[in-house]
Design a protein around this motif. Structure first.
Motif, PDB file in Angstrom:
ATOM      1  N   LEU A  72       0.849  -1.191   0.000  1.00  0.00           N
ATOM      2  CA  LEU A  72       0.000   0.000   0.000  1.00  0.00           C
ATOM      3  C   LEU A  72       0.881   1.236   0.000  1.00  0.00           C
ATOM      4  CD1 LEU A  72      -2.710  -1.017   2.636  1.00  0.00           C
ATOM      5  CD2 LEU A  72      -2.589  -1.552   0.189  1.00  0.00           C
ATOM      6  N   ILE A  73       0.571   2.195  -0.880  1.00  0.00           N
ATOM      7  CA  ILE A  73       1.387   3.401  -0.956  1.00  0.00           C
ATOM      8  C   ILE A  73       0.622   4.675  -0.582  1.00  0.00           C
ATOM      9  CG2 ILE A  73       2.925   2.417  -2.705  1.00  0.00           C
ATOM     10  CD1 ILE A  73       1.460   4.143  -4.802  1.00  0.00           C
ATOM     11  N   LEU A  74      -0.710   4.596  -0.500  1.00  0.00           N
ATOM     12  CA  LEU A  74      -1.479   5.816  -0.268  1.00  0.00           C
ATOM     13  C   LEU A  74      -2.917   5.470   0.111  1.00  0.00           C
ATOM     14  CD1 LEU A  74      -0.520   8.822  -0.737  1.00  0.00           C
ATOM     15  CD2 LEU A  74      -1.873   8.768  -2.837  1.00  0.00           C
ATOM     16  N   PRO A  75      -3.502   6.186   1.085  1.00  0.00           N
ATOM     17  CA  PRO A  75      -4.949   6.073   1.288  1.00  0.00           C
ATOM     18  C   PRO A  75      -5.664   7.027   0.336  1.00  0.00           C
ATOM     19  CG  PRO A  75      -4.018   7.502   2.961  1.00  0.00           C
ATOM     20  CD  PRO A  75      -2.854   7.051   2.087  1.00  0.00           C
ATOM     21  N   GLY A  76      -6.862   6.661  -0.079  1.00  0.00           N
ATOM     22  CA  GLY A  76      -7.620   7.567  -0.939  1.00  0.00           C
ATOM     23  C   GLY A  76      -7.819   8.931  -0.306  1.00  0.00           C
ATOM     24  N   ALA A  77      -7.910   8.960   1.035  1.00  0.00           N
ATOM     25  CA  ALA A  77      -8.120  10.223   1.745  1.00  0.00           C
ATOM     26  C   ALA A  77      -6.963  11.191   1.580  1.00  0.00           C
ATOM     27  CB  ALA A  77      -8.358   9.948   3.230  1.00  0.00           C
ATOM     28  N   ALA A  78      -5.805  10.710   1.143  1.00  0.00           N
ATOM     29  CA  ALA A  78      -4.682  11.613   0.887  1.00  0.00           C
ATOM     30  C   ALA A  78      -4.873  12.388  -0.411  1.00  0.00           C
ATOM     31  CB  ALA A  78      -3.369  10.823   0.839  1.00  0.00           C
ATOM     32  N   ILE A  79      -5.777  11.926  -1.269  1.00  0.00           N
ATOM     33  CA  ILE A  79      -6.081  12.633  -2.521  1.00  0.00           C
ATOM     34  C   ILE A  79      -7.201  13.628  -2.302  1.00  0.00           C
ATOM     35  CG2 ILE A  79      -6.852  12.344  -4.919  1.00  0.00           C
ATOM     36  CD1 ILE A  79      -5.571   9.557  -4.849  1.00  0.00           C
ATOM     37  N   TRP A  80      -8.276  13.188  -1.654  1.00  0.00           N
ATOM     38  CA  TRP A  80      -9.372  14.086  -1.269  1.00  0.00           C
ATOM     39  C   TRP A  80      -9.808  13.661   0.121  1.00  0.00           C
ATOM     40  CZ3 TRP A  80     -14.897  14.346  -3.923  1.00  0.00           C
ATOM     41  CH2 TRP A  80     -15.605  15.429  -3.380  1.00  0.00           C
ATOM     42  N   THR A  81      -9.705  14.557   1.071  1.00  0.00           N
ATOM     43  CA  THR A  81      -9.969  14.197   2.467  1.00  0.00           C
ATOM     44  C   THR A  81     -11.447  14.003   2.768  1.00  0.00           C
ATOM     45  OG1 THR A  81     -10.108  16.517   3.181  1.00  0.00           O
ATOM     46  CG2 THR A  81      -7.929  15.477   3.239  1.00  0.00           C
ATOM     47  N   ALA A  82     -12.339  14.406   1.868  1.00  0.00           N
ATOM     48  CA  ALA A  82     -13.777  14.324   2.138  1.00  0.00           C
ATOM     49  C   ALA A  82     -14.531  13.732   0.951  1.00  0.00           C
ATOM     50  CB  ALA A  82     -14.331  15.703   2.489  1.00  0.00           C
ATOM     51  N   ALA A  83     -13.997  12.673   0.370  1.00  0.00           N
ATOM     52  CA  ALA A  83     -14.633  12.062  -0.795  1.00  0.00           C
ATOM     53  C   ALA A  83     -15.864  11.264  -0.374  1.00  0.00           C
ATOM     54  CB  ALA A  83     -13.649  11.147  -1.511  1.00  0.00           C
ATOM     55  N   PRO A  84     -17.058  11.553  -0.938  1.00  0.00           N
ATOM     56  CA  PRO A  84     -18.238  10.737  -0.652  1.00  0.00           C
ATOM     57  C   PRO A  84     -18.095   9.396  -1.363  1.00  0.00           C
ATOM     58  CG  PRO A  84     -18.758  12.357  -2.348  1.00  0.00           C
ATOM     59  CD  PRO A  84     -17.342  12.630  -1.913  1.00  0.00           C
ATOM     60  N   GLU A  85     -17.762   8.372  -0.626  1.00  0.00           N
ATOM     61  CA  GLU A  85     -17.397   7.084  -1.237  1.00  0.00           C
ATOM     62  C   GLU A  85     -18.628   6.234  -1.558  1.00  0.00           C
ATOM     63  OE1 GLU A  85     -15.821   3.883  -2.840  1.00  0.00           O
ATOM     64  OE2 GLU A  85     -14.810   5.793  -2.561  1.00  0.00           O
ATOM     65  N   LYS A  86     -19.388   5.836  -0.544  1.00  0.00           N
ATOM     66  CA  LYS A  86     -20.590   5.036  -0.775  1.00  0.00           C
ATOM     67  C   LYS A  86     -21.823   5.836  -0.362  1.00  0.00           C
ATOM     68  CE  LYS A  86     -18.176   1.420  -2.022  1.00  0.00           C
ATOM     69  NZ  LYS A  86     -16.848   1.745  -1.501  1.00  0.00           N
ATOM     70  N   VAL A  87     -22.918   5.575  -1.046  1.00  0.00           N
ATOM     71  CA  VAL A  87     -24.156   6.295  -0.792  1.00  0.00           C
ATOM     72  C   VAL A  87     -25.309   5.301  -0.671  1.00  0.00           C
ATOM     73  CG1 VAL A  87     -23.402   8.394  -1.970  1.00  0.00           C
ATOM     74  CG2 VAL A  87     -24.588   6.601  -3.276  1.00  0.00           C
ATOM     75  N   LEU A  88     -26.405   5.755  -0.097  1.00  0.00           N
ATOM     76  CA  LEU A  88     -27.651   4.997  -0.085  1.00  0.00           C
ATOM     77  C   LEU A  88     -28.411   5.372  -1.350  1.00  0.00           C
ATOM     78  CD1 LEU A  88     -29.837   3.224   1.233  1.00  0.00           C
ATOM     79  CD2 LEU A  88     -30.665   5.298   2.391  1.00  0.00           C
ATOM     80  N   ALA A  89     -28.525   4.434  -2.276  1.00  0.00           N
ATOM     81  CA  ALA A  89     -29.147   4.702  -3.575  1.00  0.00           C
ATOM     82  C   ALA A  89     -30.465   3.958  -3.707  1.00  0.00           C
ATOM     83  CB  ALA A  89     -28.207   4.293  -4.710  1.00  0.00           C
ATOM     84  N   THR A  90     -31.407   4.601  -4.387  1.00  0.00           N
ATOM     85  CA  THR A  90     -32.685   3.980  -4.738  1.00  0.00           C
ATOM     86  C   THR A  90     -33.035   4.388  -6.159  1.00  0.00           C
ATOM     87  OG1 THR A  90     -34.092   5.827  -4.022  1.00  0.00           O
ATOM     88  CG2 THR A  90     -33.498   4.190  -2.355  1.00  0.00           C
ATOM     89  N   ARG A  91     -34.004   3.702  -6.737  1.00  0.00           N
ATOM     90  CA  ARG A  91     -34.568   4.181  -7.998  1.00  0.00           C
ATOM     91  C   ARG A  91     -35.373   5.439  -7.721  1.00  0.00           C
ATOM     92  NH1 ARG A  91     -36.746  -0.519 -11.926  1.00  0.00           N
ATOM     93  NH2 ARG A  91     -38.332   1.081 -12.221  1.00  0.00           N
ATOM     94  N   VAL A  92     -35.363   6.363  -8.673  1.00  0.00           N
ATOM     95  CA  VAL A  92     -36.125   7.597  -8.529  1.00  0.00           C
ATOM     96  C   VAL A  92     -37.607   7.291  -8.342  1.00  0.00           C
ATOM     97  CG1 VAL A  92     -36.872   9.703  -9.709  1.00  0.00           C
ATOM     98  CG2 VAL A  92     -34.461   9.014  -9.789  1.00  0.00           C
ATOM     99  N   ASP A  93     -38.156   6.395  -9.152  1.00  0.00           N
ATOM    100  CA  ASP A  93     -39.597   6.119  -9.065  1.00  0.00           C
ATOM    101  C   ASP A  93     -39.951   5.429  -7.754  1.00  0.00           C
ATOM    102  OD1 ASP A  93     -38.350   3.754  -9.745  1.00  0.00           O
ATOM    103  OD2 ASP A  93     -39.755   3.203 -11.341  1.00  0.00           O
ATOM    104  N   TRP A  94     -39.063   4.591  -7.213  1.00  0.00           N
ATOM    105  CA  TRP A  94     -39.372   3.922  -5.958  1.00  0.00           C
ATOM    106  C   TRP A  94     -39.504   4.919  -4.810  1.00  0.00           C
ATOM    107  CZ3 TRP A  94     -37.160   3.668  -1.142  1.00  0.00           C
ATOM    108  CH2 TRP A  94     -37.730   2.744  -0.257  1.00  0.00           C
ATOM    109  N   SER A  95     -38.562   5.847  -4.684  1.00  0.00           N
ATOM    110  CA  SER A  95     -38.618   6.796  -3.566  1.00  0.00           C
ATOM    111  C   SER A  95     -39.796   7.755  -3.694  1.00  0.00           C
ATOM    112  CB  SER A  95     -37.303   7.575  -3.454  1.00  0.00           C
ATOM    113  OG  SER A  95     -37.045   8.294  -4.628  1.00  0.00           O
ATOM    114  N   GLU A  96     -40.207   8.045  -4.936  1.00  0.00           N
ATOM    115  CA  GLU A  96     -41.384   8.889  -5.122  1.00  0.00           C
ATOM    116  C   GLU A  96     -42.649   8.167  -4.666  1.00  0.00           C
ATOM    117  OE1 GLU A  96     -41.240   9.798  -9.268  1.00  0.00           O
ATOM    118  OE2 GLU A  96     -39.867  11.503  -9.014  1.00  0.00           O
ATOM    119  N   GLN A  97     -42.729   6.871  -4.908  1.00  0.00           N
ATOM    120  CA  GLN A  97     -43.909   6.081  -4.556  1.00  0.00           C
ATOM    121  C   GLN A  97     -43.884   5.590  -3.108  1.00  0.00           C
ATOM    122  OE1 GLN A  97     -43.788   2.972  -7.506  1.00  0.00           O
ATOM    123  NE2 GLN A  97     -43.783   4.453  -9.200  1.00  0.00           N
TER     124      GLN A  97
END
Length: 389
Positions: free
Chosen positions: A198-223
């Motif tokens: 290992l030579i680098l953590p991703g956080a050394a490139i951007w200290t606040a990178a949004p890595e994973k998110v809670l995703a849904t289909r647009v139509d599902w969350s609307e309904q």
């Protein structure tokens, strides 16, 4: 009480912890949800499971929902982001052969200086074969940004290949890759089983990178807006629990189970503490900001994050990436997040957008109620991204 069933998918990674904890510790049940979790073998499988309605929500790479609005998902339904699940948590490493070349050339392997690491990698034989978990990922964006900064060009000087996280170690062992960027614990697994360095953590490139998110289909969350709001709250509570240092040992044991991440708990503990074994000799490096789940506004879905991702996709993929700015703004649903957490009295920023890369230290910002501090938000090269510009 009758519970609302909801199925969510995940990849076996440490940063799937919010979904796992929401189920295992009862945060989902407290919100009236019967949460079932489905493990997927690859990001393309998970994306398709969500797009075709086999699951209702997913632990997802942050660029994928943005890409779905930019013509990059082969006509699959559009996705959106209800909250951010984690910041950072990736590592960049090299094969044994490349580590040997770097050592001969005097590279110090300090694990913190992204510019020095980029210059060192730029000295290696080209084109470099670089493995990332998915082509539409924060891994691909950060690696490209990092190497472009020292004059390397995709296609000519380096080639990015998609390798599912659990298979990254085997790709290094087989000699198929020179460099890899992957989420934990699979970077540590590559060190332990394939002699990666290992030579680098991703956080050394951007200290606040949004890595994973809670995703849904647009139509599902609307309904199913009420169910979406309850899921946001359950994961917010899970994230709050996750960032308590006293919980790390118990968390590592839960995540280590075969039905979740399925590796030795010691590997998981490395990511949770930011103390990583970086090579076969057992040398360790510590990075304070390695992985964040909740603290310092980490879960807020900033629209400026969506715009940064869209800007990077257009820069990297050119005319193949489309998308109107107004539509991009609506992908990260800060409006639903605000509604979901208002009843908990959660401090909220006054705006849905900010200048990315502008905070050199923890900073208190104006909030709708109470006080809110945001963590360090810096790019390694000092650049900033202002959505208004």
């Amino acid at each position: 009480m009758s519970l609302t069933p909801i199925s969510a998918g995940f990849i076996p990674l440490v940063d799937a912890a919010p979904l796992i904890v929401a189920k295992e510790l009862g945060f989902a049940e407290e919100e009236g949800l019967a949460l079932s979790l489905v493990q997927a073998p690859s990001w393309s499988t998970l994306r398709d499971q969500l797009a075709f309605g086999h699951i209702q929500a997913a632990h997802m790479l942050s660029p994928v929902p943005v890409a779905s609005h930019m013509g990059l998902m082969n006509g699959l339904p559009k996705l959106q982001v209800l909250s951010v699940l984690s910041m950072n948590g990736n590592v960049i490493g090299v094969s044994p052969t490349m580590a040997g070349l770097l050592e001969v050339r005097g590279y110090q392997f300090d694990f913190s200086d992204a510019k020095a690491a980029a210059l060192a990698v730029a000295s290696l034989p080209k084109p470099l074969r670089i493995g990332v978990p998915f082509l539409l990922s924060m891994h691909a964006e950060l690696v490209s940004l990092w190497l472009n900064s020292v004059g390397l060009s995709a296609g000519t000087d380096f080639q990015i290949h998609a390798v599912p996280p659990p298979l990254m170690a085997q790709a290094i062992k087989n000699g198929d890759l020179d460099v890899f960027c992957v989420g934990e614990p699979w970077g540590s697994f590559t060190v332990d089983t394939a002699d990666g360095t290992l030579i680098l953590p991703g956080a050394a490139i951007w200290t606040a990178a949004p890595e994973k998110v809670l995703a849904t289909r647009v139509d599902w969350s609307e309904q199913n807006e009420d169910t979406a709001l309850r899921l946001i709250r359950a994961l917010w509570r899970a994230g709050q629990w996750l960032d308590l240092p006293s919980k790390q040992l118990a968390l590592a044991e839960v995540l280590a189970r075969k039905d979740y991440v399925g590796v030795n708990s010691d590997l998981i503990d490395r990511a949770l503490t930011g103390r990583l074994v970086v090579n076969g000799a057992g040398d360790t490096k510590h990075h304070e900001n390695f992985l964040r789940f909740h603290n310092e506004g980490a879960t807020f879905p900033w629209q400026s994050q969506a715009e940064w991702i869209a800007d990077r996709l257009k820069a990297r993929l050119g005319k193949t990436a489309q998308g109107e700015n107004a539509e991009i703004l609506g992908i990260f649903r800060s409006d639903l997040y605000r509604v979901a957490l208002r009843q908990l009295g959660t401090p909220m920023p006054l705006t849905n957008s900010k200048i990315e890369g502008s905070l050199s230290a923890k900073t208190e910002v104006r909030a709708v109620s109470g006080s809110l501090s945001l963590g360090q938000n810096r790019f390694f090269d000092g650049q900033t991204f202002d959505p208004q510009r």
